[in-house]
Design a protein around this motif. Structure first.
Motif, PDB file in Angstrom:
ATOM      1  N   CYS A  94       0.835  -1.203   0.000  1.00 59.92           N
ATOM      2  CA  CYS A  94       0.000   0.000   0.000  1.00 59.92           C
ATOM      3  C   CYS A  94       0.863   1.244   0.000  1.00 59.92           C
ATOM      4  CB  CYS A  94      -0.915   0.000   1.225  1.00 59.92           C
ATOM      5  SG  CYS A  94      -2.099   1.362   1.187  1.00 59.92           S
ATOM      6  N   GLU A  95       0.464   2.191  -0.829  1.00 63.52           N
ATOM      7  CA  GLU A  95       1.174   3.476  -0.858  1.00 63.52           C
ATOM      8  C   GLU A  95       0.992   4.236   0.454  1.00 63.52           C
ATOM      9  OE1 GLU A  95       3.316   5.264  -1.934  1.00 63.52           O
ATOM     10  OE2 GLU A  95       3.897   4.154  -3.703  1.00 63.52           O
ATOM     11  N   LYS A  96       1.896   5.160   0.678  1.00 60.64           N
ATOM     12  CA  LYS A  96       1.830   6.068   1.809  1.00 60.64           C
ATOM     13  C   LYS A  96       0.942   7.246   1.461  1.00 60.64           C
ATOM     14  CE  LYS A  96       3.286   9.473   0.599  1.00 60.64           C
ATOM     15  NZ  LYS A  96       2.980  10.420  -0.519  1.00 60.64           N
ATOM     16  N   PRO A  97       0.359   7.949   2.394  1.00 61.74           N
ATOM     17  CA  PRO A  97       0.145   7.517   3.765  1.00 61.74           C
ATOM     18  C   PRO A  97      -0.812   6.336   3.753  1.00 61.74           C
ATOM     19  CG  PRO A  97      -1.215   9.438   3.296  1.00 61.74           C
ATOM     20  CD  PRO A  97      -0.374   9.199   2.085  1.00 61.74           C
ATOM     21  N   VAL A  98      -0.504   5.338   4.581  1.00 53.92           N
ATOM     22  CA  VAL A  98      -1.229   4.073   4.452  1.00 53.92           C
ATOM     23  C   VAL A  98      -2.736   4.242   4.602  1.00 53.92           C
ATOM     24  CG1 VAL A  98      -0.928   3.481   6.890  1.00 53.92           C
ATOM     25  CG2 VAL A  98      -1.260   1.668   5.212  1.00 53.92           C
ATOM     26  N   ALA A  99      -3.155   5.205   5.430  1.00 53.47           N
ATOM     27  CA  ALA A  99      -4.590   5.354   5.687  1.00 53.47           C
ATOM     28  C   ALA A  99      -4.869   6.773   6.153  1.00 53.47           C
ATOM     29  CB  ALA A  99      -5.020   4.335   6.730  1.00 53.47           C
ATOM     30  N   MET A 100      -6.139   7.052   6.378  1.00 55.13           N
ATOM     31  CA  MET A 100      -6.555   8.391   6.809  1.00 55.13           C
ATOM     32  C   MET A 100      -6.357   8.581   8.313  1.00 55.13           C
ATOM     33  SD  MET A 100      -7.795   9.878   4.030  1.00 55.13           S
ATOM     34  CE  MET A 100      -9.118  11.042   4.407  1.00 55.13           C
ATOM     35  N   SER A 101      -6.230   7.480   9.045  1.00 60.90           N
ATOM     36  CA  SER A 101      -6.097   7.581  10.502  1.00 60.90           C
ATOM     37  C   SER A 101      -5.461   6.307  11.032  1.00 60.90           C
ATOM     38  CB  SER A 101      -7.480   7.746  11.148  1.00 60.90           C
ATOM     39  OG  SER A 101      -8.213   6.548  10.955  1.00 60.90           O
ATOM     40  N   ASN A 333       0.422   7.843  14.317  1.00 56.78           N
ATOM     41  CA  ASN A 333       0.108   8.498  15.604  1.00 56.78           C
ATOM     42  C   ASN A 333       0.766   9.869  15.686  1.00 56.78           C
ATOM     43  OD1 ASN A 333      -1.362   6.413  16.733  1.00 56.78           O
ATOM     44  ND2 ASN A 333       0.417   5.440  17.663  1.00 56.78           N
ATOM     45  N   LEU A 334       1.995   9.949  15.192  1.00 55.96           N
ATOM     46  CA  LEU A 334       2.726  11.220  15.234  1.00 55.96           C
ATOM     47  C   LEU A 334       2.028  12.259  14.352  1.00 55.96           C
ATOM     48  CD1 LEU A 334       5.141  13.043  15.909  1.00 55.96           C
ATOM     49  CD2 LEU A 334       6.490  11.783  14.223  1.00 55.96           C
ATOM     50  N   ILE A 335       1.570  11.830  13.176  1.00 54.55           N
ATOM     51  CA  ILE A 335       0.848  12.759  12.288  1.00 54.55           C
ATOM     52  C   ILE A 335      -0.402  13.286  12.993  1.00 54.55           C
ATOM     53  CG2 ILE A 335      -0.565  12.825  10.178  1.00 54.55           C
ATOM     54  CD1 ILE A 335       1.593  11.063   8.856  1.00 54.55           C
ATOM     55  N   GLU A 336      -1.093  12.393  13.686  1.00 54.05           N
ATOM     56  CA  GLU A 336      -2.297  12.834  14.410  1.00 54.05           C
ATOM     57  C   GLU A 336      -1.930  13.832  15.506  1.00 54.05           C
ATOM     58  OE1 GLU A 336      -4.392   9.144  15.323  1.00 54.05           O
ATOM     59  OE2 GLU A 336      -4.664   8.822  13.168  1.00 54.05           O
ATOM     60  N   ALA A 337      -0.800  13.594  16.179  1.00 55.31           N
ATOM     61  CA  ALA A 337      -0.342  14.523  17.223  1.00 55.31           C
ATOM     62  C   ALA A 337       0.022  15.879  16.607  1.00 55.31           C
ATOM     63  CB  ALA A 337       0.852  13.937  17.969  1.00 55.31           C
ATOM     64  N   ILE A 338       0.612  15.859  15.410  1.00 60.80           N
ATOM     65  CA  ILE A 338       0.989  17.122  14.739  1.00 60.80           C
ATOM     66  C   ILE A 338      -0.265  17.907  14.349  1.00 60.80           C
ATOM     67  CG2 ILE A 338       2.061  18.096  12.654  1.00 60.80           C
ATOM     68  CD1 ILE A 338       4.193  15.836  12.895  1.00 60.80           C
ATOM     69  N   PHE A 351       1.941  10.426  23.337  1.00 58.29           N
ATOM     70  CA  PHE A 351       1.211   9.739  22.263  1.00 58.29           C
ATOM     71  C   PHE A 351       2.056   8.633  21.640  1.00 58.29           C
ATOM     72  CE2 PHE A 351       3.591  13.290  20.627  1.00 58.29           C
ATOM     73  CZ  PHE A 351       4.294  12.724  19.580  1.00 58.29           C
ATOM     74  N   ASP A 352       3.378   8.673  21.869  1.00 56.61           N
ATOM     75  CA  ASP A 352       4.258   7.756  21.146  1.00 56.61           C
ATOM     76  C   ASP A 352       4.331   6.409  21.856  1.00 56.61           C
ATOM     77  OD1 ASP A 352       6.049   6.663  19.394  1.00 56.61           O
ATOM     78  OD2 ASP A 352       7.750   7.925  19.958  1.00 56.61           O
ATOM     79  N   THR A 353       4.200   5.356  21.059  1.00 56.92           N
ATOM     80  CA  THR A 353       4.173   3.992  21.619  1.00 56.92           C
ATOM     81  C   THR A 353       5.552   3.335  21.605  1.00 56.92           C
ATOM     82  OG1 THR A 353       3.617   3.197  19.418  1.00 56.92           O
ATOM     83  CG2 THR A 353       1.773   3.546  20.924  1.00 56.92           C
ATOM     84  N   TYR A 354       6.604   4.107  21.303  1.00 60.45           N
ATOM     85  CA  TYR A 354       7.956   3.525  21.174  1.00 60.45           C
ATOM     86  C   TYR A 354       8.364   2.785  22.449  1.00 60.45           C
ATOM     87  CZ  TYR A 354      13.006   3.121  20.594  1.00 60.45           C
ATOM     88  OH  TYR A 354      14.284   2.646  20.501  1.00 60.45           O
ATOM     89  N   GLU A 355       8.900   1.593  22.241  1.00 56.11           N
ATOM     90  CA  GLU A 355       9.476   0.846  23.374  1.00 56.11           C
ATOM     91  C   GLU A 355      10.862   0.393  22.993  1.00 56.11           C
ATOM     92  OE1 GLU A 355       6.983  -2.357  24.714  1.00 56.11           O
ATOM     93  OE2 GLU A 355       5.288  -0.959  24.863  1.00 56.11           O
ATOM     94  N   ASP A 356      11.761   0.481  23.933  1.00 55.32           N
ATOM     95  CA  ASP A 356      13.159   0.066  23.692  1.00 55.32           C
ATOM     96  C   ASP A 356      13.260  -1.398  23.357  1.00 55.32           C
ATOM     97  OD1 ASP A 356      15.466   1.436  23.501  1.00 55.32           O
ATOM     98  OD2 ASP A 356      15.370   2.119  25.599  1.00 55.32           O
TER      99      ASP A 356
END
Ligand code: NAD
Length: 356
Positions: A94-101, A333-338, A351-356
């Motif tokens: 799938c092309e970017k952006p993958v979806a609307m949300s 998620n980052l786009i939604e935060a922006i 908002f970021d789900t990053y885990e080490d």
């Protein structure tokens, strides 16, 4: 059609769809079986290029010879096309952006999991050489550890095309170019985004943003400034980065650029004050002679494989995807935060789900 190649149907045979056909034509493991586009002119273009034009999407889904559906339509219909393909047992690019949300994307991931099929997003700019040079600097600390990264793309042509002007179709520059620049940063920086602030521009009077600026603060101390503009008759460099031992600039996609680092061999000498405007300054004077070294950009960091070859290895069960859906979800998620930061004029956190 040779039997050892995976067959792809391109859904949405416009600018990017026809570019995919060209790129897939150069790949030894994939083959374009045809395309589907509701526009008669695009069906004719597909046939003229030697590809079958399917007359309906149902016809694509019902064709057992089709293994992969590649989606290159406007953004608002990605989800529906992807979910139906996955339900029909096809793999999906799938092309970017993958979806609307992010919610839409989660539905797509769930459909892929349920069907046991691969869904991979075409975040192709991870392979851009200018980005991979910055990635190399980040990883190898060529100019010391980086603490500020400025990533910009500037044009002066406004928003192109038709659907990119329409909010309901996923238009606007944050979704269009922003998704690439943000994906590159999150792919490279192994740290959580702790806060984001942003402004969106509407200079051209569209109902979608014609550009934006976002400031991202990462937990590891890096600040990133990401900017997209479509009304820039003079462009700023593609990349400007600062490390504790030097600075680097990459002007453009042809990799014009340089690094300037502190010369640790030279004795510290105070710079000579200069006249600047009507004043006098030592702070902003050029560094004293010999105290810095100007060098060329380092080589680009390598990725383990190209996009299509990696996709093939993933569908054959031989590799992990280089573009992982969990990473794409973080970017979404980052786009939604922006968007939220700009709308509320607030700094958005947690908002970021990053885990080490
Ligand atoms: P485009 O307008 O040139 O082409 C889109 C095509 O999709 C049109 O021919 C249209 O008729 C067709 N279409 C519309 N609805 C459809 C449907 N329901 N089913 C089948 N076809 C349908 O747009 P584009 O510039 O090619 O962009 C298409 C997608 O590719 C977008 O998601 C865009 O963000 C992405 N894109 C990615 C890159 C990249 O470098 N990764 C570059 C350009 C565009």
């Amino acid at each position: 059609m040779s039997s050892n190649k995976h067959t792809v149907v391109i859904v949405g045979y416009g600018g990017m769809g026809s570019y995919h056909a060209q790129l897939i034509g150069e790949n030894e493991h994939l083959e374009v079986a045809g395309s589907f586009d509701p526009l008669r002119a695009r069906q004719e273009a597909s046939e003229a290029a030697g590809y079958k034009a399917y007359m309906s999407y149902e016809e694509v889904l019902a064709d057992p010879a089709v293994e992969v559906v590649l989606i290159a339509t406007p953004n608002d219909v990605h989800k529906e096309i992807a979910v139906r393909a996955l339900q029909a047992g096809k793999h999906v690019v799938c092309e970017k952006p993958v979806a609307m949300s992010s919610d839409e994307f989660k539905e797509m991931i769930a459909a892929a999991d349920k069907a046991g099929r691969v869904l991979m997003v075409h975040q192709n700019r991870r392979w851009d050489e200018d980005f991979r040079v910055i990635k190399q600097m980040y990883e190898k600390e060529t100019i010391g550890s980086l603490f500020q990264i400025e990533s910009r793309v500037h044009g002066a042509n406004g928003i192109p095309g038709d659907w990119r002007h329409v909010k309901a179709q996923g238009g606007g520059m944050l979704l269009d170019w922003g998704v690439h620049l943000l994906d590159q940063l999150l792919f490279m920086i192994d740290s959580k985004v702790v806060s984001v602030s942003s402004t969106l521009s509407y200079i051209l009077g569209n109902d979608v943003d014609d550009g934006f600026e976002a400031v991202l603060q990462f937990e590891n101390g890096i600040k990133a400034i990401v900017e997209v503009g479509t009304t820039n008759f003079i462009t700023l460099p593609r990349w400007y980065v600062k490390g504790i031992e030097g600075s680097a600039v990459i002007e453009d996609w042809s990799l014009t650029g340089r690094i300037v680092t502190r010369n640790s061999e030279s004795e510290h000498r105070e710079p000579t004050p200069i006249r600047a405007g009507v004043g006098l300054t030592k702070t902003m004077a050029p560094p004293s002679e010999g105290s810095t070294i100007t060098g060329t950009l380092p080589p680009a960091a390598e990725l383990p494989d190209g996009f299509y070859n990696n996709f093939v290895a993933v569908i054959e069960g031989n590799a992990e995807p280089i573009v992982k859906n969990a990473e794409v979800l973080r970017v979404q998620n980052l786009i939604e935060a922006i968007f939220a930061a700009a709308e509320k004029n607030e700094v958005i956190k947690d908002f970021d789900t990053y885990e080490d």
